[in-house]
Design a protein around this motif. Structure first.
Motif, PDB file in Angstrom:
ATOM      1  N   PRO A 171      34.132  20.893  56.269  1.00  0.00           N
ATOM      2  CA  PRO A 171      34.614  22.024  55.481  1.00  0.00           C
ATOM      3  C   PRO A 171      33.919  22.094  54.125  1.00  0.00           C
ATOM      4  N   SER A 172      34.000  23.239  53.503  1.00  0.00           N
ATOM      5  CA  SER A 172      33.423  23.440  52.174  1.00  0.00           C
ATOM      6  C   SER A 172      34.500  23.976  51.245  1.00  0.00           C
ATOM      7  N   PRO A 173      34.866  23.240  50.198  1.00  0.00           N
ATOM      8  CA  PRO A 173      35.868  23.765  49.265  1.00  0.00           C
ATOM      9  C   PRO A 173      35.401  25.040  48.581  1.00  0.00           C
ATOM     10  N   ARG A 174      34.093  25.147  48.320  1.00  0.00           N
ATOM     11  CA  ARG A 174      33.570  26.344  47.690  1.00  0.00           C
ATOM     12  C   ARG A 174      33.765  27.558  48.605  1.00  0.00           C
ATOM     13  N   GLY A 175      33.420  27.400  49.898  1.00  0.00           N
ATOM     14  CA  GLY A 175      33.558  28.509  50.835  1.00  0.00           C
ATOM     15  C   GLY A 175      35.005  28.899  51.045  1.00  0.00           C
ATOM     16  N   GLN A 176      35.895  27.916  51.189  1.00  0.00           N
ATOM     17  CA  GLN A 176      37.308  28.216  51.381  1.00  0.00           C
ATOM     18  C   GLN A 176      37.891  28.924  50.162  1.00  0.00           C
ATOM     19  N   SER A 177      37.579  28.411  48.980  1.00  0.00           N
ATOM     20  CA  SER A 177      38.112  28.984  47.751  1.00  0.00           C
ATOM     21  C   SER A 177      37.670  30.431  47.573  1.00  0.00           C
ATOM     22  N   ARG A 178      36.417  30.717  47.921  1.00  0.00           N
ATOM     23  CA  ARG A 178      35.901  32.078  47.766  1.00  0.00           C
ATOM     24  C   ARG A 178      36.689  33.071  48.620  1.00  0.00           C
ATOM     25  N   ILE A 179      36.978  32.698  49.872  1.00  0.00           N
ATOM     26  CA  ILE A 179      37.693  33.600  50.776  1.00  0.00           C
ATOM     27  C   ILE A 179      39.148  33.760  50.351  1.00  0.00           C
ATOM     28  N   ILE A 180      39.772  32.690  49.929  1.00  0.00           N
ATOM     29  CA  ILE A 180      41.173  32.763  49.491  1.00  0.00           C
ATOM     30  C   ILE A 180      41.293  33.685  48.277  1.00  0.00           C
ATOM     31  N   ALA A 181      40.395  33.509  47.312  1.00  0.00           N
ATOM     32  CA  ALA A 181      40.434  34.341  46.107  1.00  0.00           C
ATOM     33  C   ALA A 181      40.178  35.809  46.441  1.00  0.00           C
ATOM     34  N   GLU A 182      39.282  36.054  47.379  1.00  0.00           N
ATOM     35  CA  GLU A 182      38.972  37.429  47.757  1.00  0.00           C
ATOM     36  C   GLU A 182      40.171  38.097  48.422  1.00  0.00           C
ATOM     37  N   ALA A 183      40.876  37.369  49.296  1.00  0.00           N
ATOM     38  CA  ALA A 183      42.060  37.942  49.951  1.00  0.00           C
ATOM     39  C   ALA A 183      43.151  38.237  48.926  1.00  0.00           C
ATOM     40  N   LEU A 184      43.359  37.309  47.990  1.00  0.00           N
ATOM     41  CA  LEU A 184      44.374  37.528  46.959  1.00  0.00           C
ATOM     42  C   LEU A 184      44.030  38.740  46.111  1.00  0.00           C
ATOM     43  N   ASP A 185      42.764  38.887  45.767  1.00  0.00           N
ATOM     44  CA  ASP A 185      42.336  40.032  44.966  1.00  0.00           C
ATOM     45  C   ASP A 185      42.565  41.347  45.727  1.00  0.00           C
ATOM     46  N   ARG A 186      42.261  41.372  47.012  1.00  0.00           N
ATOM     47  CA  ARG A 186      42.450  42.585  47.805  1.00  0.00           C
ATOM     48  C   ARG A 186      43.925  42.947  47.949  1.00  0.00           C
ATOM     49  N   SER A 187      44.790  41.951  47.896  1.00  0.00           N
ATOM     50  CA  SER A 187      46.216  42.217  48.081  1.00  0.00           C
ATOM     51  C   SER A 187      46.815  42.953  46.887  1.00  0.00           C
ATOM     52  N   GLY A 188      46.166  42.868  45.728  1.00  0.00           N
ATOM     53  CA  GLY A 188      46.721  43.474  44.531  1.00  0.00           C
ATOM     54  C   GLY A 188      47.880  42.695  43.938  1.00  0.00           C
ATOM     55  N   LEU A 189      48.106  41.488  44.429  1.00  0.00           N
ATOM     56  CA  LEU A 189      49.191  40.649  43.935  1.00  0.00           C
ATOM     57  C   LEU A 189      48.643  39.554  43.033  1.00  0.00           C
ATOM     58  N   ARG A 190      49.521  38.984  42.220  1.00  0.00           N
ATOM     59  CA  ARG A 190      49.153  37.828  41.413  1.00  0.00           C
ATOM     60  C   ARG A 190      49.462  36.553  42.192  1.00  0.00           C
ATOM     61  N   ASP A 228      44.330  29.900  40.806  1.00  0.00           N
ATOM     62  CA  ASP A 228      44.408  29.680  39.368  1.00  0.00           C
ATOM     63  C   ASP A 228      43.967  30.946  38.638  1.00  0.00           C
ATOM     64  N   ASP A 229      44.860  31.949  38.600  1.00  0.00           N
ATOM     65  CA  ASP A 229      44.516  33.215  37.950  1.00  0.00           C
ATOM     66  C   ASP A 229      45.228  33.405  36.616  1.00  0.00           C
ATOM     67  N   GLY A 230      45.877  32.336  36.149  1.00  0.00           N
ATOM     68  CA  GLY A 230      46.543  32.409  34.856  1.00  0.00           C
ATOM     69  C   GLY A 230      47.964  32.891  34.899  1.00  0.00           C
ATOM     70  N   SER A 231      48.444  33.354  36.047  1.00  0.00           N
ATOM     71  CA  SER A 231      49.829  33.822  36.138  1.00  0.00           C
ATOM     72  C   SER A 231      50.763  32.642  36.347  1.00  0.00           C
ATOM     73  N   ASP A 232      51.971  32.732  35.835  1.00  0.00           N
ATOM     74  CA  ASP A 232      52.949  31.646  35.908  1.00  0.00           C
ATOM     75  C   ASP A 232      54.046  32.003  36.898  1.00  0.00           C
ATOM     76  N   PRO A 233      54.212  31.202  37.951  1.00  0.00           N
ATOM     77  CA  PRO A 233      55.265  31.485  38.928  1.00  0.00           C
ATOM     78  C   PRO A 233      56.647  31.167  38.369  1.00  0.00           C
ATOM     79  N   ARG A 234      57.653  31.866  38.878  1.00  0.00           N
ATOM     80  CA  ARG A 234      59.018  31.616  38.438  1.00  0.00           C
ATOM     81  C   ARG A 234      59.510  30.249  38.905  1.00  0.00           C
TER      82      ARG A 234
END
Length: 780
Positions: A280-299, A329-335
């Motif tokens: 596995p590649s942490p760089r590759g996994q992280s890129r896809i996870i961040a992209e999905a989160l960004d597309r969702s419009g959620l924090r 790690d987008d800077g948002s704080d979960p409840r």
């Protein structure tokens, strides 16, 4: 651009220890593990020799699927012979696809639009172990259609009369969740109006246990321990999982049961920037996870639960958690801390069905607002760095202090295809008013026996869920079911009255009293007026006949035959030749140049250890590589004077953030600056070479510079030289620096392979501007 969200409206599946989705949730929320011990009788019936089962390293554990040999062939218009020649993976998926549509209350014949199919399956062990090794002597057309991966999706479309895209999706472990991503894309583009997406994996024989192999992915004790300090591998499970997707606006308009909303997803591959093809590649996994989160419009803080890939391997889990926490790690704080989990600890790794199985669990977490406990977790893997203020792994079923508004699921395929999906809770439904009107209840089936089975299934469901809204039950059975040949229709006052009528029909065959609405539906399918606020709900559908269609397997001995203790050379050559598929193996041929990979190496080492009763590790094999070197290693004692060396190296111009540590081996390291993304490091025997073979090469030193020196005993076998227009093998000329690889960025050599460049003793070619991410090595 207006976002188009996707509704998940139906789910179905069969899992180890769970006959359906409801039983799966009961297993997971109850913290139970359905991977079980095999009995001696089960092992014997599967053809396992008692002596083999008693050997160290044999693991008598299984995550099996109940009754893979049973199938309702008549319901799908298949003859007994066609059913017998069809892989049970195809058969189970076909039944689950029908059940998923019924769970969504979606009758394809009534939908004004197309339904697509995205289907994934594992390799057909039924074909290999039951058909070709059994009663069938050749791969005839019916067997090809019934067993090959290419025909799973199209068979479903044909049998269910679906006219949308039919796509086979094969990305190993991530296949089915990649199918969900692709189906969502097709819905957004208008290629279809509803979609089935899922996967199935059934490996036969189920109850044969397995032999643990050092360096392999399977657990040494038959337990999967995601995130645990004792995690050492996964357990193969058998099962099937299918979901139904629609555009959210269409699902709302059609009154479909919206279980969750797919807000965003992404898929991609790790590429070559990793330790090897299976790695596995942490760089590759992280890129896809961040992209999905960004597309969702959620924090990130909106996501209250994440279903991890979580295979329970000592290295894979820390890599995944590192990639996940980096992406979120987008800077948002979960409840409150986001919960993590992995269903593989409960039911094993379902391979092609694993991704959608995790998706179904995630949807149920959102529905029930309950986070299941993580099974087989005692103490956290010390390699996992988890911020306890941001993440948690619950050991007991918990209800969050604040409602979970969103959740996510990851699935990573062997080979590097990664997918991540972000889900949100279903939108609130329309207010409903009490309903006390009599309603028409209808059922249909292929024959009278099927009608009685289906009535019995509905009766059991209503006994467990007496509070179901009666108007919704009637609407679902009228609008969300196919009208089959044998039908039952009656008007009832409420759920209790419905149970009374069904009980009489199932127990004594009593036909309820006639009613005009019932008579019209029985005659031509005329539908009465529905309650204005009635909606489709998940209700059990057709109860399939459990009839056996099976070709018995022929129990045979191991592939390698008996051990040849007195002839190590012949055994090594035969084993490596067979696993590589290369007849007439060159004794000096390099394992990886001949098409080998790390997974093949695991198989070869395990077989050689068993057949020759010699101690050779996977690391030994990685260092040896050629058949001749392996033979010398197994026939001679190790050199006690050989001192291992440890090499740490970095490229000159584009250093990595952390120096990558290479494997430990004996010999002089030889370093080449490559023209692209790869370095080639050879660990060579530290012995003098004949004078005519001496050449100037450059060993690696920790600061990444190259220094002149080193000797090579057989340069003609170790190096390739490629000049413009021709390729050749030959001695390495002195006074040159050699480059391996192909240009993938700016600068570097134009040709693939090796090339030379004149230079004095102090000349060093700099690494290309494109940088380097991967290190490889070999040893002669």
């Amino acid at each position: 651009m207006n976002r188009i969200d996707i509704a998940l409206v139906g789910m179905a599946g069969r899992f180890p220890g769970a006959a359906d989705v409801a039983e799966l949730w009961s297993t997971v929320v109850g913290g139970r593990e359905t991977i079980r011990d095999l009995t001696e009788d089960e092992l014997r019936a599967a053809g396992v020799d008692p002596d083999e089962a008693a050997e160290p390293g044999f693991v008598p554990r299984v995550a099996d699927l109940a009754e893979p040999d049973r199938f309702d062939a008549g319901f799908f218009g298949m003859s007994a012979q066609e059913a017998r020649l069809t892989d049970p993976q195809h058969r189970v998926f076909l039944e689950c696809a029908w059940s998923a549509l019924e769970n969504a209350a979606l009758n394809p014949a009534d939908l004004d639009g197309n339904i697509g199919v995205w289907a994934s399956t594992s390799m057909s062990s039924y074909l290999m172990n039951h058909l070709l090794d059994g009663t069938e002597s050749e791969l005839a057309y019916p067997m090809l259609v019934g067993n090959d991966k290419d025909f799973l999706a199209s068979r479903v479309a044909y049998k269910l009369d679906l006219t949308g895209p039919t796509v086979g999706v094969q990305t190993a472990c991530s296949s089915s969740l990649v199918g969900v991503h692709l189906a969502a894309q097709a819905l957004r583009s208008g290629d279809c109006d509803a979609a089935l997406a899922g996967g199935v994996s059934i490996t036969l024989p189920q109850n044969a246990g397995y032999r643990h192999k050092t360096g392999g992915i399977l657990s040494p004790d038959g337990r999967c321990r995601p995130f645990d300090a004792d995690s050492a591998g996964t357990v193969k499970g058998n099962g099937c999982a299918v979901v139904v997707l629609m555009r959210l606006d269409d699902a709302i308009a059609g009154r479909y049961p919206i279980r969750a909303v797919l807000r965003g997803s992404a898929v991609g591959n790790d590429g070559a920037r990793r330790a090897g093809f299976p790695a596995p590649s942490p760089r590759g996994q992280s890129r896809i996870i961040a992209e999905a989160l960004d597309r969702s419009g959620l924090r990130a803080a909106d996501v209250g639960y994440i279903e991890a890939h979580g295979t329970g391997t000592a290295l894979g889990d820390p890599i995944e958690i590192r990639a996940l926490t980096r992406a979120y790690d987008d800077g948002s704080d979960p409840r409150e801390p986001t919960a993590l989990g992995s269903i593989k600890a409960n039911v094993g790794h379902l391979d092609a069905a694993a991704g959608v199985t995790g998706l179904i669990k995630t949807v149920l977490v959102l529905e029930h607002q309950t986070i299941p406990p993580q099974v087989n977790l005692t103490s956290l893997n010390p390699a996992i760095e988890l911020d306890e203020e941001r993440y948690r792994i619950p050991l007991q079923a918990t209800e969050p202090e604040t409602p979970i508004e969103a959740a996510a699921v990851s699935s990573f395929g062997l080979g590097g295809t990664n997918v991540h999906c972000v889900l949100a809770v279903a939108p609130p439904g329309r207010p409903v008013v009490p309903d006390h009107e009599p309603r028409l209840i209808v059922l249909s089936a292929r024959d009278r026996a099927g009608l009685e089975r289906t009535a019995g299934t509905l009766l059991e469901h209503l006994a467990r869920h007496p509070g179901v809204r009666f108007a919704d039950l009637s609407y679902t059975l009228l609008r969300g079911r196919a009208r089959l040949a044998h039908r039952l229709a009656f008007v009832a006052r409420d759920v209790a009255h419905t149970r009374q009528i069904l009980t009489a029909f199932v127990a004594a065959g009593e036909i309820p009293a006639a009613h005009p609405d019932a008579e019209r539906w029985l005659a031509d399918g005329t539908l009465p007026e529905a309650a204005p606020d009635a909606r489709r709900i998940p209700v059990p559908g057709y109860a399939f006949l459990r009839e056996r269609h099976w070709a018995e397997a022929q129990v045979k001995g191991g592939a390698g035959g008996p051990a040849v203790p007195g002839d190590v050379a012949a055994t090594v050559t035969e084993v490596m030749s067979r696993h590589l598929g290369v007849p007439g193996l060159d004794p000096e041929g390099d394992f990886y140049d001949l098409g080998g990979d790390s997974m093949t190496a695991v198989e070869i080492v395990a077989e050689l250890r068993e057949r020759l009763d010699r101690d050779m590790s996977l690391q030994d094999f990685e260092n040896l590589r050629s058949p001749a070197s392996v033979i010398r290693f197994l026939t001679a004692p190790a050199d006690p004077s050989a001192e291992p060396i440890e090499v740490t190296a970095m490229p000159r111009r584009r250093p990595l953030a952390v120096a990558e540590r290479l494997r430990v081996g004996s010999g002089t390291p030889i370093f080449f600056f490559p023209p692209g993304r790869r370095y080639e490091l050879l660990l060579l025997p530290a012995r003098p070479a004949p004078r005519r073979h001496r050449s100037a090469v450059h060993p690696v030193v920790p600061d990444g510079t190259a220094r002149r020196g080193g000797e090579h005993p057989r340069p003609g076998r170790a190096f390739h030289r490629r000049d413009p227009g021709r390729s050749a093998r030959g001695p390495v000329p002195a006074g040159r620096i050699f480059f391996r690889g192909e240009r993938r960025g700016r600068g570097g050599a134009a040709a693939a392979g090796l090339r030379t460049e004149d230079g004095g003793p102090d000349h060093v070619r700099r690494a290309p501007a494109g940088g380097v991410r991967r290190w490889t090595h070999r040893r002669e």
